[in-house]
Design an enzyme around this catalytic site. Sequence first.
Site, PDB file in Angstrom:
ATOM      1  N   LYS A  16      12.787 -37.988 -26.642  1.00  0.00           N
ATOM      2  CA  LYS A  16      12.864 -39.128 -27.571  1.00  0.00           C
ATOM      3  C   LYS A  16      12.689 -40.463 -26.840  1.00  0.00           C
ATOM      4  CE  LYS A  16      16.980 -38.106 -29.068  1.00  0.00           C
ATOM      5  NZ  LYS A  16      17.258 -36.791 -28.456  1.00  0.00           N
ATOM      6  N   ARG A  36      23.248 -41.003 -35.174  1.00  0.00           N
ATOM      7  CA  ARG A  36      23.528 -39.694 -34.589  1.00  0.00           C
ATOM      8  C   ARG A  36      24.345 -38.824 -35.533  1.00  0.00           C
ATOM      9  NH1 ARG A  36      27.489 -39.348 -31.657  1.00  0.00           N
ATOM     10  NH2 ARG A  36      27.419 -37.089 -31.704  1.00  0.00           N
ATOM     11  N   ARG A  77      15.791 -30.962 -13.934  1.00  0.00           N
ATOM     12  CA  ARG A  77      15.760 -32.332 -13.413  1.00  0.00           C
ATOM     13  C   ARG A  77      16.529 -32.458 -12.101  1.00  0.00           C
ATOM     14  NH1 ARG A  77      17.943 -35.529 -18.364  1.00  0.00           N
ATOM     15  NH2 ARG A  77      16.153 -35.245 -19.745  1.00  0.00           N
ATOM     16  N   ARG A  87      22.329 -34.018 -11.850  1.00  0.00           N
ATOM     17  CA  ARG A  87      23.416 -34.749 -12.508  1.00  0.00           C
ATOM     18  C   ARG A  87      24.324 -33.766 -13.242  1.00  0.00           C
ATOM     19  NH1 ARG A  87      21.788 -39.170 -16.576  1.00  0.00           N
ATOM     20  NH2 ARG A  87      21.189 -37.223 -17.569  1.00  0.00           N
ATOM     21  N   ARG A 121      25.658 -30.088 -25.423  1.00  0.00           N
ATOM     22  CA  ARG A 121      24.939 -31.200 -26.074  1.00  0.00           C
ATOM     23  C   ARG A 121      24.064 -30.685 -27.218  1.00  0.00           C
ATOM     24  NH1 ARG A 121      22.070 -33.802 -21.102  1.00  0.00           N
ATOM     25  NH2 ARG A 121      21.043 -35.108 -22.643  1.00  0.00           N
TER      26      ARG A 121
END
Length: 232
Positions: A19, A94, A133, A166, A177
């Site tokens: 996004k 959200r 990542r 992370r 999430r």
Amino acid sequence: MVRSGGARIVMMGPPGAGKGSVSERLADNFGLVHLSSGDILRAERASGSELGEKLKKYMDAGELVPDEIVTEIMIKAISQQDSSNGLLLDGFPRTVQQAQRLGEALDKIALPIQAVLLLDAPEEVLIRRITGRRICPKCGRVYHVDTMPPVNDSICDLCGTKLIQRDDDTEQVVHERICLYHQETEPVIEYYHKLGTRMIKVDADAPIDEVVSRAADRLTRIGLLESKERPA
Ligand SMILES: [Zn+2]
């Protein structure tokens, strides 16, 4: 080129759908104002304002910021922007409650949301994107083990520091999430659907350039964005 009113679009999609980066590119290409709730909340917090202080309390305690505070900050940010070329909301609303409050605020100024741009990709793709990542803790450069690996395994190309993952990008957190997205954010899609807001679903399981071009084509075709002159 100023369009009267400009397009008002909500960007939606699960974590890892892209996004933020798609919004940034669309905003650049079409002169839209891109409001990322993450950036705006961080800025408000750093400003030391009364709202910022409230925000800090929740964030420091690791609690979710209540809908009314998020909405108040976002509506303030929207009203401070000249969005006559169009507005792209990213990360907000959200929850259904946020969407309702936003709707009330925009109805007052007769500028309702015109479309929802929904980025969609299979869950395993989302998980792989996020868990792959790696970040350089020193210079901040972002890598991906599949699509953008460093030249030397797990060492930053720029500064030679060992790359890290992370905490937010670990498989367990990503699952949480995504679950939260199913529970709280997917109902927002249904909310806009019931309102009759246009729903534009774009397959986001592709390189970012392709996703941006798919989204731009769709939005242009329904007249929400003006197509740019292209070389013949
Ligand atoms: Zn580095």
